[in-house]
Design a protein around this motif. Structure first.
Motif, mmCIF file in Angstrom:
data_model
loop_
_atom_site.group_PDB
_atom_site.id
_atom_site.type_symbol
_atom_site.label_atom_id
_atom_site.label_comp_id
_atom_site.label_asym_id
_atom_site.label_seq_id
_atom_site.Cartn_x
_atom_site.Cartn_y
_atom_site.Cartn_z
ATOM 1 N N ASP A 160 0.836 -1.211 0.000
ATOM 2 C CA ASP A 160 0.000 0.000 0.000
ATOM 3 C C ASP A 160 0.866 1.256 0.000
ATOM 4 O O ASP A 160 0.571 2.235 -0.702
ATOM 5 C CB ASP A 160 -0.927 0.009 1.216
ATOM 6 C CG ASP A 160 -2.053 -1.013 1.106
ATOM 7 O OD1 ASP A 160 -2.267 -1.543 -0.002
ATOM 8 O OD2 ASP A 160 -2.700 -1.290 2.138
ATOM 9 N N ALA A 161 1.941 1.228 0.791
ATOM 10 C CA ALA A 161 2.834 2.391 0.864
ATOM 11 C C ALA A 161 3.524 2.631 -0.475
ATOM 12 O O ALA A 161 3.635 3.775 -0.941
ATOM 13 C CB ALA A 161 3.866 2.185 1.969
ATOM 14 N N LEU A 162 3.976 1.563 -1.125
ATOM 15 C CA LEU A 162 4.646 1.703 -2.417
ATOM 16 C C LEU A 162 3.663 2.136 -3.507
ATOM 17 O O LEU A 162 4.015 2.921 -4.394
ATOM 18 C CB LEU A 162 5.318 0.383 -2.802
ATOM 19 C CG LEU A 162 6.486 -0.055 -1.912
ATOM 20 C CD1 LEU A 162 6.996 -1.424 -2.336
ATOM 21 C CD2 LEU A 162 7.624 0.959 -1.946
ATOM 22 N N ASN A 163 2.438 1.637 -3.440
ATOM 23 C CA ASN A 163 1.417 2.069 -4.401
ATOM 24 C C ASN A 163 1.098 3.549 -4.229
ATOM 25 O O ASN A 163 0.867 4.269 -5.209
ATOM 26 C CB ASN A 163 0.142 1.241 -4.230
ATOM 27 C CG ASN A 163 0.284 -0.164 -4.774
ATOM 28 O OD1 ASN A 163 1.142 -0.430 -5.617
ATOM 29 N ND2 ASN A 163 -0.543 -1.079 -4.297
ATOM 30 N N GLU A 164 1.085 3.987 -2.978
ATOM 31 C CA GLU A 164 0.824 5.403 -2.710
ATOM 32 C C GLU A 164 1.943 6.270 -3.279
ATOM 33 O O GLU A 164 1.695 7.337 -3.847
ATOM 34 C CB GLU A 164 0.691 5.623 -1.200
ATOM 35 C CG GLU A 164 0.094 6.967 -0.829
ATOM 36 C CD GLU A 164 -0.290 7.043 0.638
ATOM 37 O OE1 GLU A 164 -0.799 8.099 1.047
ATOM 38 O OE2 GLU A 164 -0.077 6.056 1.374
ATOM 39 N N LEU A 165 3.185 5.791 -3.154
ATOM 40 C CA LEU A 165 4.312 6.507 -3.754
ATOM 41 C C LEU A 165 4.148 6.568 -5.267
ATOM 42 O O LEU A 165 4.384 7.612 -5.890
ATOM 43 C CB LEU A 165 5.625 5.819 -3.397
ATOM 44 C CG LEU A 165 6.883 6.366 -4.085
ATOM 45 C CD1 LEU A 165 7.112 7.830 -3.712
ATOM 46 C CD2 LEU A 165 8.104 5.524 -3.732
ATOM 47 N N GLY A 166 3.722 5.454 -5.868
ATOM 48 C CA GLY A 166 3.511 5.430 -7.312
ATOM 49 C C GLY A 166 2.437 6.406 -7.751
ATOM 50 O O GLY A 166 2.593 7.116 -8.756
ATOM 51 N N ASN A 167 1.341 6.470 -7.002
ATOM 52 C CA ASN A 167 0.259 7.403 -7.340
ATOM 53 C C ASN A 167 0.718 8.850 -7.204
ATOM 54 O O ASN A 167 0.413 9.699 -8.057
ATOM 55 C CB ASN A 167 -0.951 7.150 -6.439
ATOM 56 C CG ASN A 167 -1.616 5.813 -6.713
ATOM 57 O OD1 ASN A 167 -1.514 5.280 -7.818
ATOM 58 N ND2 ASN A 167 -2.280 5.254 -5.715
ATOM 59 N N ASN A 168 1.449 9.146 -6.132
ATOM 60 C CA ASN A 168 1.948 10.508 -5.929
ATOM 61 C C ASN A 168 2.934 10.897 -7.024
ATOM 62 O O ASN A 168 2.950 12.036 -7.502
ATOM 63 C CB ASN A 168 2.630 10.629 -4.563
ATOM 64 C CG ASN A 168 1.651 10.513 -3.416
ATOM 65 O OD1 ASN A 168 0.461 10.721 -3.588
ATOM 66 N ND2 ASN A 168 2.148 10.163 -2.239
ATOM 67 N N THR A 169 3.760 9.935 -7.419
ATOM 68 C CA THR A 169 4.782 10.205 -8.430
ATOM 69 C C THR A 169 4.160 10.492 -9.789
ATOM 70 O O THR A 169 4.526 11.458 -10.469
ATOM 71 C CB THR A 169 5.744 9.007 -8.534
ATOM 72 O OG1 THR A 169 6.402 8.819 -7.276
ATOM 73 C CG2 THR A 169 6.793 9.238 -9.603
ATOM 74 N N SER A 170 3.218 9.653 -10.199
ATOM 75 C CA SER A 170 2.622 9.810 -11.529
ATOM 76 C C SER A 170 1.783 11.078 -11.640
ATOM 77 O O SER A 170 1.609 11.617 -12.742
ATOM 78 C CB SER A 170 1.766 8.587 -11.872
ATOM 79 O OG SER A 170 0.696 8.443 -10.951
ATOM 80 N N SER A 171 1.270 11.564 -10.509
ATOM 81 C CA SER A 171 0.417 12.757 -10.539
ATOM 82 C C SER A 171 1.177 14.032 -10.171
ATOM 83 O O SER A 171 0.582 15.101 -10.061
ATOM 84 C CB SER A 171 -0.766 12.578 -9.577
ATOM 85 O OG SER A 171 -0.313 12.409 -8.241
ATOM 86 N N SER A 172 2.484 13.923 -9.989
ATOM 87 C CA SER A 172 3.305 15.078 -9.608
ATOM 88 C C SER A 172 4.236 15.467 -10.745
ATOM 89 O O SER A 172 4.454 14.700 -11.688
ATOM 90 C CB SER A 172 4.135 14.759 -8.358
ATOM 91 O OG SER A 172 3.314 14.438 -7.257
ATOM 92 N N ILE A 173 4.782 16.659 -10.637
ATOM 93 C CA ILE A 173 5.822 17.129 -11.553
ATOM 94 C C ILE A 173 6.952 17.689 -10.703
ATOM 95 O O ILE A 173 6.724 18.570 -9.863
ATOM 96 C CB ILE A 173 5.300 18.210 -12.514
ATOM 97 C CG1 ILE A 173 4.221 17.638 -13.440
ATOM 98 C CG2 ILE A 173 6.441 18.793 -13.340
ATOM 99 C CD1 ILE A 173 3.610 18.663 -14.381
ATOM 100 N N ALA A 174 8.149 17.155 -10.878
ATOM 101 C CA ALA A 174 9.291 17.684 -10.132
ATOM 102 C C ALA A 174 9.481 19.150 -10.505
ATOM 103 O O ALA A 174 9.646 19.472 -11.684
ATOM 104 C CB ALA A 174 10.545 16.882 -10.455
ATOM 105 N N PRO A 175 9.448 20.067 -9.544
ATOM 106 C CA PRO A 175 9.478 21.506 -9.854
ATOM 107 C C PRO A 175 10.843 21.964 -10.369
ATOM 108 O O PRO A 175 11.862 21.306 -10.134
ATOM 109 C CB PRO A 175 9.148 22.149 -8.504
ATOM 110 C CG PRO A 175 9.539 21.133 -7.488
ATOM 111 C CD PRO A 175 9.312 19.792 -8.103
#
Length: 265
Positions: free
Chosen positions: A99-114
């Motif tokens: 669950d923690a790794l999936n959450e990281l994946g969701n955050n990563t795919s929906s984010s843009i490194a500024p």
């Protein structure tokens, strides 16, 4: 007498190590693949438990090393990897990590490194500060799970997983590029490793000199950043829109293509 002593030591060793637990990962695997993976790592002592973890599909399968001994001659006469029921404890621990790794994946795919973290993926090659800024951003800003990164390591250890890659993710960047990174356990610590980067022109960015190839640029911002990257590798370049090949010339004026062209023979 010596034979009897040898046999006693043999069975004592077997009983001491029986039930040892190890784990490995198998990304996107079916049950047959997972059994093969278990067999690749699990030829240990009789009764050894092998957890095969697939964090891309949130799936765990458990196997056991079954060993038959030739008591008279003192050697293994038969070995087999057998699938067994995963313990409820291991299921619970695995689900927490997954669950923690999936959450990281969701955050990563929906984010843009500024841009203040990484302006262009061509700013990564041979530039440790920019790489560290990006990995720090991933750990500090994208990891928002209810369990800490350190807890992931500890829970993975309880599953028998001590070293290796947990999962990998693509992170979009501000200038239209993207970076592939993995989360892995190495030497007892969690590591974010940058595996690959692609710019907005879909060029694969070289992380070392041996990775340099031929490129095609359409975006002028990539041209400037790429020139800086090649400069850090020690190459002076004049890059324009279109296909680009890197030529290395020494002080005598002798030049060579980087990398050398492949033979057509």
């Amino acid at each position: 007498m010596l034979k009897k002593i040898f046999m006693i030591l043999l069975f004592f060793s077997q009983s001491v190590f029986a039930g040892d637990k190890i784990a490995t990962t198998c990304h996107g695997c079916n049950s047959n693949d997972m059994k093969i993976r278990a067999g690749n790592v699990g030829w240990g002592e009789h009764g050894q438990t092998i957890n095969v973890l697939d964090f891309t599909q949130s799936k765990i399968e458990t196997y056991e090393n079954y060993t038959e001994w030739d008591q008279e001659h003192g050697y293994v006469s038969h070995r087999e990897i057998i699938r067994v029921k995963t313990s409820e404890t291991d299921k619970k621990i695995f689900q927490e990590v997954s669950d923690a790794l999936n959450e990281l994946g969701n955050n990563t795919s929906s984010s843009i490194a500024p841009p203040d973290v990484i302006n262009n993926v061509w700013d990564l090659p041979n530039y440790s500060r920019n790489k560290n800024n990006l990995t720090d951003y991933i750990k500090d800003q994208l990891w928002v799970s209810s369990i800490t990164i350190e807890a992931v390591k500890d829970k993975a250890r309880k599953l028998g997983f001590l070293s290796g890659e947990l999962n990998k993710y693509w992170l979009p960047t501000a200038n239209g590029g993207k970076v592939l990174f993995s989360m892995k356990i190495d030497g007892g610590i969690i590591i974010i490793e940058l595996l690959e980067a692609r710019d907005s022109d879909n060029n694969t960015v070289p992380f070392k000199v041996s990775d340099i190839g031929t490129y095609k640029f359409n975006n002028h911002s990539n041209i400037g950043a790429a020139s800086g990257a090649f400069s850090r590798f020690g190459f002076s370049t004049s890059i324009r829109v279109g296909a680009v090949t890197i030529i290395d010339c020494d002080s005598s004026g002798k030049c060579r293509q980087v990398p050398p062209p492949k033979s057509t023979d």
